[in-house]
Design an enzyme around this catalytic site. Structure first.
Site, PDB file in Angstrom:
ATOM      1  N   SER A 176       4.997  10.394   5.546  1.00  0.00           N
ATOM      2  CA  SER A 176       5.625   9.110   5.246  1.00  0.00           C
ATOM      3  C   SER A 176       6.815   9.236   4.304  1.00  0.00           C
ATOM      4  O   SER A 176       7.727   8.422   4.349  1.00  0.00           O
ATOM      5  CB  SER A 176       4.592   8.148   4.659  1.00  0.00           C
ATOM      6  OG  SER A 176       3.958   8.715   3.536  1.00  0.00           O
ATOM      7  N   HIS A 204       3.256   6.310  10.785  1.00  0.00           N
ATOM      8  CA  HIS A 204       4.704   6.327  11.045  1.00  0.00           C
ATOM      9  C   HIS A 204       5.043   6.965  12.385  1.00  0.00           C
ATOM     10  O   HIS A 204       6.206   7.273  12.648  1.00  0.00           O
ATOM     11  CB  HIS A 204       5.431   7.067   9.917  1.00  0.00           C
ATOM     12  CG  HIS A 204       5.351   6.351   8.603  1.00  0.00           C
ATOM     13  ND1 HIS A 204       6.212   5.342   8.252  1.00  0.00           N
ATOM     14  CD2 HIS A 204       4.468   6.473   7.583  1.00  0.00           C
ATOM     15  CE1 HIS A 204       5.882   4.882   7.059  1.00  0.00           C
ATOM     16  NE2 HIS A 204       4.824   5.552   6.633  1.00  0.00           N
ATOM     17  N   LYS A 234       3.565  -1.118  10.817  1.00  0.00           N
ATOM     18  CA  LYS A 234       4.886  -0.499  10.738  1.00  0.00           C
ATOM     19  C   LYS A 234       5.641  -0.776  12.045  1.00  0.00           C
ATOM     20  O   LYS A 234       6.050  -1.902  12.243  1.00  0.00           O
ATOM     21  CB  LYS A 234       4.731   0.968  10.345  1.00  0.00           C
ATOM     22  CG  LYS A 234       4.402   0.990   8.853  1.00  0.00           C
ATOM     23  CD  LYS A 234       3.829   2.212   8.284  1.00  0.00           C
ATOM     24  CE  LYS A 234       3.492   1.922   6.815  1.00  0.00           C
ATOM     25  NZ  LYS A 234       2.531   2.858   6.252  1.00  0.00           N
TER      26      LYS A 234
HETATM   27  C1  PLP Z   1       1.434   2.709   5.325  1.00  0.00           C
HETATM   28  C2  PLP Z   1       0.483   3.812   5.510  1.00  0.00           C
HETATM   29  C3  PLP Z   1      -0.893   3.570   5.528  1.00  0.00           C
HETATM   30  C4  PLP Z   1      -1.476   2.233   5.192  1.00  0.00           C
HETATM   31  O1  PLP Z   1      -1.406   1.356   6.269  1.00  0.00           O
HETATM   32  P1  PLP Z   1      -1.492  -0.218   5.963  1.00  0.00           P
HETATM   33  O2  PLP Z   1      -1.778  -0.805   7.301  1.00  0.00           O
HETATM   34  O3  PLP Z   1      -0.177  -0.608   5.413  1.00  0.00           O
HETATM   35  O4  PLP Z   1      -2.605  -0.401   5.005  1.00  0.00           O
HETATM   36  C5  PLP Z   1      -1.733   4.614   5.805  1.00  0.00           C
HETATM   37  N1  PLP Z   1      -1.262   5.858   6.025  1.00  0.00           N
HETATM   38  C6  PLP Z   1       0.051   6.131   5.997  1.00  0.00           C
HETATM   39  C7  PLP Z   1       0.521   7.520   6.276  1.00  0.00           C
HETATM   40  C8  PLP Z   1       0.963   5.115   5.738  1.00  0.00           C
HETATM   41  O5  PLP Z   1       2.255   5.392   5.681  1.00  0.00           O
END
Ligand code: PLP
Length: 377
Positions: A176, A204, A234
């Site tokens: 990320s 991602h 995302k």
């Molecule tokens: C954003 C993210 C999460 C968390 O997901 P949410 O749905 O926002 O709680 C988990 N793992 C990674 C790698 C992320 O970038």
């Protein structure tokens, strides 16, 4: 007590503050009355503001209500869940899928349901914070391998695997904060050799790599990753988390994952929005490719290595320099996040650029020119 802690963080430039942000179409964010072009949203396909996705959410709210009303195991399992889970399983090429309240909740539930105190979790050093939370809750022995270092992972497997009943190897599918991918074909082969489960957090990846199907599909042939977790918040543009896996694993989650059992189901709007987003992702592969193409254009202009995902870090080292560059870009009309420890290791504070399908080539070029000028100055 809290005040003392805050003062100490302030000194280290680690205090964080909220900034009300009104997000508009075409990756624009309005802050303090100013329109900024955002390179900080994870909404890679701009689907959170897509009229088709919004319409699906509105319609589901009218039909099924604003909330699920209960845990899915009680009365919260409205009919849209089954459709979304079937769609995600199909996209990921797995037998089944389970949707959680968020990505964080998914990881906090999955790892403890799979792994116990006698078991072994091996995790990449740059894995997302919520994977570490999940590993801690599992109480399993957790060891870290150097980022994407397969020789180190092999060494840990050889030394420690045999003394634990189960072993789970955990990695982000797309990192990320760095935007790179793990060498999944090699990892899957190592896991097969040592009877370990491979788990990817594809928060991602889904929607933007592997033709929209995520990191398991980014290496040509599909890599056999038995546990593919991700988020709907995302590229999917809404909210929620999921795990795509075999039927027994998913059934175990429905029975034992505490963040699933003891938490209310997602609102119908979020589930319907995700289904509408998947319709777009499955029917428009060229659109899914655009964020990565724009990231490559930016990296080429900045003379950085070619990115593997729409995330491009520009590492500047010091937290205060990252903050100053972010502020200078904001003054020029660009919104770019400064990422500091503890989100990233000490000494690797950075600007983190994310590219979305609706950025224009000329804006990406202008961004690169502005950044080059600011970094020289
Ligand atoms: C954003 C993210 C999460 C968390 O997901 P949410 O749905 O926002 O709680 C988990 N793992 C990674 C790698 C992320 O970038």
């Amino acid at each position: 007590m809290a005040e003392t802690k805050l003062k100490a963080l302030e000194k280290l430039h680690l205090r964080r503050r909220l900034r009300p942000s009104d997000r508009l179409p075409e990756a624009v964010v309005v802050r303090d009355g100013r329109r900024l072009l955002s390179f900080s949203c994870n909404d890679y396909l701009n689907l959170s503001l897509d009229p088709r996705v919004i319409e699906a959410a509105v319609e589901a709210t009218r039909r099924y209500g604003a909330g699920a009303g209960a845990s899915r195991l009680v009365t919260g399992d409205h009919p849209l869940f089954a459709e979304l889970e079937a769609r995600l399983a199909r996209l990921k090429g797995t037998e089944d899928c389970i949707v959680f309240g968020s990505g964080y909740l998914a990881n906090a539930g999955i790892l403890p349901a799979l792994m116990g105190a006698d078991d072994l979790i091996l995790t990449d050093a740059l894995s997302h914070a919520c994977l570490l939370s999940g590993a801690r809750l599992a109480g399993a022995r957790t060891l870290t391998f150097r980022h994407n270092d397969m020789a180190h992972l092999a060494e840990l497997l050889e030394t420690h695997r045999a003394s634990h009943p189960h072993c789970l190897v955990v990695t982000d599918g797309v990192f990320s904060m760095d935007g790179d991918l793990p060498p999944l074909p090699e990892m899957a082969a190592l896991c097969a050799r040592h009877d370990a489960w491979l788990f990817t957090d594809d928060a991602h990846g889904i929607g933007v790599v592997g033709g929209g199907r995520g990191s398991s599909f980014a290496f040509g042939d599909k890599v056999d990753v038995p546990l593919q977790m991700g988020t709907l918040s995302k590229a999917i543009g809404g909210y929620g988390g999921y795990l795509c896996a075999s039927k027994p694993v998913v059934d175990l989650m429905r029975t034992r994952a505490r963040t699933f059992v003891f938490s209310t189901g997602l609102p119908p709007a979020s589930v319907a929005a995700a289904i509408a987003a998947l319709d777009i992702i499955e029917s428009e592969p060229g659109y899914c490719q655009r964020p990565l193409d724009l990231a490559r254009l930016f990296a080429w202009q900045m003379q950085l290595p070619a990115p593997q995902s729409p995330i491009v870090p520009v590492i500047v080292g010091d937290a205060s320099r990252a903050l100053a560059l972010s502020a200078a870009l904001e003054a020029e009309g660009f919104l770019v996040a400064a990422i500091r420890p503890p989100t990233v290791p000490r000494g690797t504070a950075r600007l983190r650029f994310t590219f979305t399908a609706r950025h224009r080539e000329e804006d990406v070029e202008r961004l690169a020119e502005t950044l080059k000028r600011l970094m020289e100055g």
